[in-house]
Structure formats: C-alpha cells, structure tokens
Design a protein around this motif. Structure first.
Motif, PDB file in Angstrom:
ATOM      1  N   THR A  49       0.829  -1.207   0.000  1.00 48.53           N
ATOM      2  CA  THR A  49       0.000   0.000   0.000  1.00 48.53           C
ATOM      3  C   THR A  49       0.860   1.251   0.000  1.00 48.53           C
ATOM      4  O   THR A  49       0.604   2.192  -0.759  1.00 48.53           O
ATOM      5  CB  THR A  49      -0.928   0.002   1.222  1.00 48.53           C
ATOM      6  N   MET A  50       1.879   1.286   0.862  1.00 51.82           N
ATOM      7  CA  MET A  50       2.758   2.448   0.922  1.00 51.82           C
ATOM      8  C   MET A  50       3.484   2.665  -0.403  1.00 51.82           C
ATOM      9  O   MET A  50       3.639   3.802  -0.862  1.00 51.82           O
ATOM     10  CB  MET A  50       3.774   2.267   2.051  1.00 51.82           C
ATOM     11  N   LEU A  52       2.405   1.735  -3.386  1.00 56.03           N
ATOM     12  CA  LEU A  52       1.426   2.192  -4.373  1.00 56.03           C
ATOM     13  C   LEU A  52       1.089   3.663  -4.156  1.00 56.03           C
ATOM     14  O   LEU A  52       0.975   4.434  -5.132  1.00 56.03           O
ATOM     15  CB  LEU A  52       0.161   1.335  -4.280  1.00 56.03           C
ATOM     16  N   VAL A  53       0.934   4.082  -2.904  1.00 56.98           N
ATOM     17  CA  VAL A  53       0.661   5.495  -2.607  1.00 56.98           C
ATOM     18  C   VAL A  53       1.829   6.370  -3.062  1.00 56.98           C
ATOM     19  O   VAL A  53       1.624   7.454  -3.632  1.00 56.98           O
ATOM     20  CB  VAL A  53       0.398   5.677  -1.102  1.00 56.98           C
ATOM     21  N   ILE A  56       1.692   6.736  -6.853  1.00 66.71           N
ATOM     22  CA  ILE A  56       0.599   7.625  -7.253  1.00 66.71           C
ATOM     23  C   ILE A  56       0.978   9.084  -7.029  1.00 66.71           C
ATOM     24  O   ILE A  56       0.714   9.953  -7.867  1.00 66.71           O
ATOM     25  CB  ILE A  56      -0.686   7.266  -6.486  1.00 66.71           C
ATOM     26  N   ARG A  57       1.611   9.371  -5.888  1.00 70.08           N
ATOM     27  CA  ARG A  57       2.025  10.746  -5.599  1.00 70.08           C
ATOM     28  C   ARG A  57       3.065  11.223  -6.601  1.00 70.08           C
ATOM     29  O   ARG A  57       3.009  12.362  -7.080  1.00 70.08           O
ATOM     30  CB  ARG A  57       2.577  10.833  -4.173  1.00 70.08           C
ATOM     31  N   LEU A  63      -5.985  11.200  -7.537  1.00 63.34           N
ATOM     32  CA  LEU A  63      -6.558   9.997  -6.938  1.00 63.34           C
ATOM     33  C   LEU A  63      -8.007   9.811  -7.373  1.00 63.34           C
ATOM     34  O   LEU A  63      -8.463   8.675  -7.546  1.00 63.34           O
ATOM     35  CB  LEU A  63      -6.469  10.090  -5.417  1.00 63.34           C
ATOM     36  N   TYR A 119      -5.696  -3.499  -5.997  1.00 64.26           N
ATOM     37  CA  TYR A 119      -4.312  -3.126  -6.299  1.00 64.26           C
ATOM     38  C   TYR A 119      -3.903  -3.576  -7.700  1.00 64.26           C
ATOM     39  O   TYR A 119      -3.101  -2.906  -8.359  1.00 64.26           O
ATOM     40  CB  TYR A 119      -3.379  -3.735  -5.255  1.00 64.26           C
TER      41      TYR A 119
END
Length: 274
Positions: A49-50, A52-53, A56-57, A63, A119
């Motif tokens: 998750t971290m 992927l975040v 994205i950033r 988002l 995901y």
C-alpha cells in the motif's frame, strides 16, 4: 458509467513516472502484480500500500481519476468477495444464519482477495495513465524482440495491442454518444428485467459495430496509403534509450520486491484474525 471507464486512457502530466522508459514501466508493473501474490500478511499489504501510494504521488495522477476507474468493476469485486466469504469454511465460525456461514478463513480470504483485485487494477491502470500508446507499443516490441528468433511476429502483435488500447476510449466515447442519441429519441434503456434490458441494447450495439468497422476500415486504408508493410526493416524516429532515472527505477523496484517478500513472509503481524 461509460465515462467512468478509464482503461487504456492516458493522463498527461509532468512527472518522473511519465518520463521513464516504457520497458521499465512494463517490467515494474509486472513485478508489482506478481508481488501481490507472494505474501499473505498485514505487514506485506502495508508495504504494498505504501509503495502504491508513493507511486501515485510521484506520477501526479489525481486519486479521484484513479478511483473513478474502479467503479465499473465494483460488481465483479462484490461477487468475488461474496463467493470467498460464504464458500470458504476454514477456522472458527463467526456468523451463521440459514445457509449462510462466515468463518475466520472466509473473512480473511475475502478481504485479501478484494485488496489484491483493487491493487491489480490500480497498478495496471497507472501504467496506461503514464504511458502513451506509442510508447507502450515500442516498449512491448523491445521486450519481446528475442521472440523474433522463433518467428513470432512481435511488431505486429505490439501494433495490434496498441491499436486496441487506442480504440478503447474512442469506442467508449462513441457508445456514450449513441446512448444519448437513442435516449433523446425516446428509447428506454433502464427499465425492465435483464432480458428486456438486453433487447434494449440492440439499438446501441448495431450502430456501434457499424461505426467500429468503419473506423477499422479507415485505419487500414490510412496504413496502406502510408506504405505500411510490417516491422521488418523499419526504423524508429525516437529509439528507446535507458537513462539514469530508469536504472534508479529498476533499483527501487528490486528493493520493494525483496522487502515485501521478506517482511510479508517472515515478519508476521497479527491483528484480530488477520
């Protein structure tokens, strides 16, 4: 619903992810999708998750634009979750009513499967959001180039995939226009049972197929007029070259895969039944 489908669309932005070599993005996406099946613990999902975040950033893709692409698959996601929730009978029973039974194993499997599907969709969508169809074609052709030795038409396969990706948003826009035109003429596309709704789609599918064949014919004539004869002997105006940022991206991806596999498998973290 048609406007919510973002598969195959390119989101222009000035980011490091957009400037990466398409070969690196294809390989990184493949390894990220594989990594989601190499662990089964909260710690592994937390790292995924971290990561992927972070991507994205860095990609600067909103988002809201990414989440909008999940709407068309909500039904598939719900069916998958329900099947795993009620058909997996492992562990202690948490809920039982009539023929419905929820066990610890069913709840864990349903939650993990839902997260994996989300995901998977987001990870693969980020690649198309940050890579143009032409770059995807060049990247696929370069990665599959060794298959030319066994007489696999790599260029033609990559070209077909590129054309398919390019046609997805065009056909979605065409479908939206046809639906609005039919509704303006008094067509009822929402009421009735499943069979009636399927029949109501005929006035949409017929002109859509006609338009698709017309566009395909125009594309074939345009390629023939430009003397397109396949990939043999063709050169590229913008040949792919690895730069320092691409090697750095490979290094980051390798560190992520090693970390998520090691921690996800050998560093257990338990919260309730997970």
């Amino acid at each position: 619903m048609i406007r919510d489908i973002t598969i195959g669309q390119y989101y222009p932005a000035k980011s490091v992810i957009h400037r990466l070599d398409p070969r690196g993005k294809l390989v990184a996406t493949l390894f990220y999708l594989i990594s989601l099946f190499l662990f089964r613990s909260i710690s592994g999902y937390f790292i995924a998750t971290m990561f992927l975040v972070f991507v994205i950033r860095v990609s600067r893709v909103p988002l809201s634009f990414i989440v909008r692409g999940l709407k068309p698959v909500i039904m598939l996601l719900m069916i998958t979750v329900l099947f795993n929730l009620f058909l997996t009978r492992n562990g202690e029973v948490l809920f039982h009513a009539w023929i419905f039974t929820i066990t610890e194993g069913g709840l864990v499997t349903a939650v993990y499967m839902a997260v994996r599907l989300i995901y998977l969709i987001i990870g693969s969508s980020l690649m198309t959001f940050t890579t143009t169809p032409n770059e995807l074609t060049d990247g696929l052709e370069a990665l599959l180039h060794p298959l030319n030795k066994v007489r696999v038409p790599v260029h033609e396969v990559a070209m077909m995939m590129s054309i398919a990706l390019r046609f997805i948003p065009i056909l979605l826009e065409e479908t939206d226009k046809i639906m609005k035109a039919q509704i303006a003429r008094g067509a009822d596309l929402e009421s009735g049972n499943m069979i009636q709704r399927a029949k109501n789609m005929v006035p949409i599918l017929v002109p859509l197929f006609v338009s698709a064949f017309r566009r395909a014919n125009d594309l074939a004539m345009a390629m023939e007029a430009r003397c397109y004869r396949g990939g043999e002997g063709r050169t590229k105006m913008k040949p792919l070259r690895y730069r320092s940022r691409d090697y750095m991206a490979y290094l980051v991806m390798a560190v992520y895969v090693v970390t998520v596999v090691v921690i996800g498998r050998y560093v257990p973290l338990h919260v309730w039944i997970f």
